[in-house]
Design a protein around this motif. Structure first.
Motif, mmCIF file in Angstrom:
data_model
loop_
_atom_site.group_PDB
_atom_site.id
_atom_site.type_symbol
_atom_site.label_atom_id
_atom_site.label_comp_id
_atom_site.label_asym_id
_atom_site.label_seq_id
_atom_site.Cartn_x
_atom_site.Cartn_y
_atom_site.Cartn_z
ATOM 1 N N GLU A 193 -38.565 27.016 9.496
ATOM 2 C CA GLU A 193 -37.219 27.337 8.978
ATOM 3 C C GLU A 193 -37.300 28.234 7.738
ATOM 4 O O GLU A 193 -36.521 29.177 7.590
ATOM 5 N N THR A 194 -38.256 27.921 6.857
ATOM 6 C CA THR A 194 -38.375 28.682 5.600
ATOM 7 C C THR A 194 -38.927 30.077 5.881
ATOM 8 O O THR A 194 -38.582 31.047 5.188
ATOM 9 N N LEU A 195 -39.749 30.176 6.921
ATOM 10 C CA LEU A 195 -40.262 31.486 7.346
ATOM 11 C C LEU A 195 -39.098 32.366 7.840
ATOM 12 O O LEU A 195 -39.025 33.560 7.528
ATOM 13 N N LYS A 196 -38.170 31.759 8.578
ATOM 14 C CA LYS A 196 -37.005 32.518 9.075
ATOM 15 C C LYS A 196 -36.114 32.967 7.916
ATOM 16 O O LYS A 196 -35.534 34.049 7.948
ATOM 17 N N ASP A 197 -36.039 32.118 6.882
ATOM 18 C CA ASP A 197 -35.252 32.417 5.676
ATOM 19 C C ASP A 197 -35.821 33.649 4.956
ATOM 20 O O ASP A 197 -35.098 34.595 4.647
ATOM 21 N N ILE A 198 -37.132 33.657 4.705
ATOM 22 C CA ILE A 198 -37.714 34.779 3.953
ATOM 23 C C ILE A 198 -37.802 36.038 4.836
ATOM 24 O O ILE A 198 -37.730 37.168 4.328
ATOM 25 N N TYR A 199 -37.889 35.860 6.147
ATOM 26 C CA TYR A 199 -37.872 37.010 7.066
ATOM 27 C C TYR A 199 -36.503 37.715 6.974
ATOM 28 O O TYR A 199 -36.431 38.949 6.929
ATOM 29 N N TYR A 200 -35.448 36.923 6.889
ATOM 30 C CA TYR A 200 -34.093 37.475 6.698
ATOM 31 C C TYR A 200 -34.046 38.306 5.410
ATOM 32 O O TYR A 200 -33.539 39.426 5.389
ATOM 33 N N VAL A 201 -34.627 37.726 4.334
ATOM 34 C CA VAL A 201 -34.601 38.404 3.026
ATOM 35 C C VAL A 201 -35.327 39.741 3.095
ATOM 36 O O VAL A 201 -34.795 40.779 2.671
ATOM 37 N N GLU A 202 -36.538 39.739 3.658
ATOM 38 C CA GLU A 202 -37.329 40.981 3.693
ATOM 39 C C GLU A 202 -36.643 42.052 4.550
ATOM 40 O O GLU A 202 -36.635 43.230 4.193
ATOM 41 N N LYS A 203 -36.074 41.629 5.685
ATOM 42 C CA LYS A 203 -35.385 42.599 6.555
ATOM 43 C C LYS A 203 -34.170 43.198 5.830
ATOM 44 O O LYS A 203 -33.886 44.387 5.966
ATOM 45 N N LYS A 204 -33.446 42.354 5.103
ATOM 46 C CA LYS A 204 -32.290 42.843 4.340
ATOM 47 C C LYS A 204 -32.732 43.811 3.245
ATOM 48 O O LYS A 204 -32.091 44.821 2.987
ATOM 49 N N LEU A 205 -33.856 43.461 2.588
ATOM 50 C CA LEU A 205 -34.334 44.290 1.474
ATOM 51 C C LEU A 205 -34.726 45.693 1.921
ATOM 52 O O LEU A 205 -34.558 46.651 1.172
ATOM 53 N N VAL A 206 -35.248 45.807 3.135
ATOM 54 C CA VAL A 206 -35.619 47.125 3.649
ATOM 55 C C VAL A 206 -34.387 48.051 3.630
ATOM 56 O O VAL A 206 -34.500 49.250 3.400
ATOM 57 N N ARG A 207 -33.191 47.431 3.810
ATOM 58 C CA ARG A 207 -31.978 48.251 3.751
ATOM 59 C C ARG A 207 -31.351 48.326 2.357
ATOM 60 O O ARG A 207 -30.685 49.288 2.030
ATOM 61 N N SER A 208 -31.570 47.281 1.519
ATOM 62 C CA SER A 208 -30.851 47.285 0.234
ATOM 63 C C SER A 208 -31.646 47.891 -0.927
ATOM 64 O O SER A 208 -31.045 48.377 -1.889
ATOM 65 N N ILE A 209 -32.978 47.906 -0.847
ATOM 66 C CA ILE A 209 -33.745 48.546 -1.932
ATOM 67 C C ILE A 209 -33.383 50.040 -2.056
ATOM 68 O O ILE A 209 -33.187 50.527 -3.166
ATOM 69 N N PRO A 210 -33.258 50.785 -0.934
ATOM 70 C CA PRO A 210 -32.878 52.203 -1.078
ATOM 71 C C PRO A 210 -31.533 52.380 -1.795
ATOM 72 O O PRO A 210 -31.339 53.359 -2.526
ATOM 73 N N LYS A 211 -30.622 51.422 -1.602
ATOM 74 C CA LYS A 211 -29.314 51.481 -2.280
ATOM 75 C C LYS A 211 -29.497 51.326 -3.796
ATOM 76 O O LYS A 211 -28.899 52.070 -4.577
ATOM 77 N N LEU A 212 -30.344 50.369 -4.189
ATOM 78 C CA LEU A 212 -30.617 50.188 -5.624
ATOM 79 C C LEU A 212 -31.298 51.444 -6.182
ATOM 80 O O LEU A 212 -30.936 51.932 -7.254
#
Lengths: 163, 163
Positions: free
Chosen positions: A12-31
């Protein structure tokens, strides 16, 4: 959440951090796009390349536990991202905005450090040495990214924001 | 958020972490109540007493900047707390729940470490040495609380959860 064992909790925690990393791939360029300091922009862009590797390493860990990579919405990340978005939208002064962007990026790094630390420890407890090593490698990169942001804030970003 | 300077950003971030500490005074007892390991329960209860001091130190910092202590809803904390609540509600096995509670508490510690680190650095940049020292003292206590939880997880909690 059907968590009955430490194996389930790990998954479950692996799925949680996988969500975070996938989101970051899109949100870091915005920052990075909103950062005005070239040093901060560079640091964020180089962390984006690392983040892509973190996604890949997590997929290797899913493979080790014989599960298909899947993401589960992480409420903590949603809150952290909402705070980062507010900063970008509501601070007009570019130097002050940079100080806030660096600080927001560090709150996200810290969430990740906490999760990777926990997952690496659980992997060891579950006798999954290969998974523990993959998670530990990413943990060290998150720590280094956080320290780089701290140094950047102290050497450049905060000083300009206070000027 | 009317942030035009680093002083404003410092004040807004102070209100954010003040919200977190005030919330924690109420939510740590809930986590402690659900912990079955006596060591985890003790660690959470002793961190509750520290958290009360953190609230007091933040009020001293508000006083230094001549502002009335006030809290601003912290979206990041709301997300972290929601994850911690899910764990308590959805994991029946007490030992597995303990491992999840310790991990959730560590995500909150990490958020605080990040915020106190940033605030202490900004206080120094703004030539507020007394505020920086108060924030630095709390930062060291948050780091120690996190390390205590890591040690506890490795020595007791995870092993029981994996049994």
């Amino acid at each position: 959440m059907a968590v009955k064992s430490l194996d389930d909790l790990f998954h479950e925690t692996l799925k949680d951090i996988y969500y975070v990393e996938k989101k970051l791939v899109r949100s870091i360029p915005k920052l990075a796009k909103h950062a005005s300091s070239p040093e901060l922009k560079d640091a964020l862009e180089s962390h984006l390349r690392e983040t892509e590797m973190h996604v890949d390493r997590l997929e290797q860990v899913f493979n080790i536990i014989d599960r298909r990579p899947s993401a589960k919405k992480c409420e903590a990340y949603e809150g952290l991202a909402k705070e980062a978005d507010e900063v970008i939208e509501e601070i007009d002064d570019p130097e002050v905005c940079d100080a806030a962007i660096a600080a927001s990026a560090q709150t996200i790094e810290h969430y990740e450090m906490s999760r990777y630390g926990t997952l690496a420890t659980w992997a060891k407890e579950l006798n999954m040495q290969d998974a523990a090593e993959l998670l530990e490698t990413t943990l060290q990169e998150e720590k280094a990214a956080d320290q780089k942001l701290s140094a950047l804030a102290e050497q450049h970003v905060n000083h300009r924001a206070a000027a």
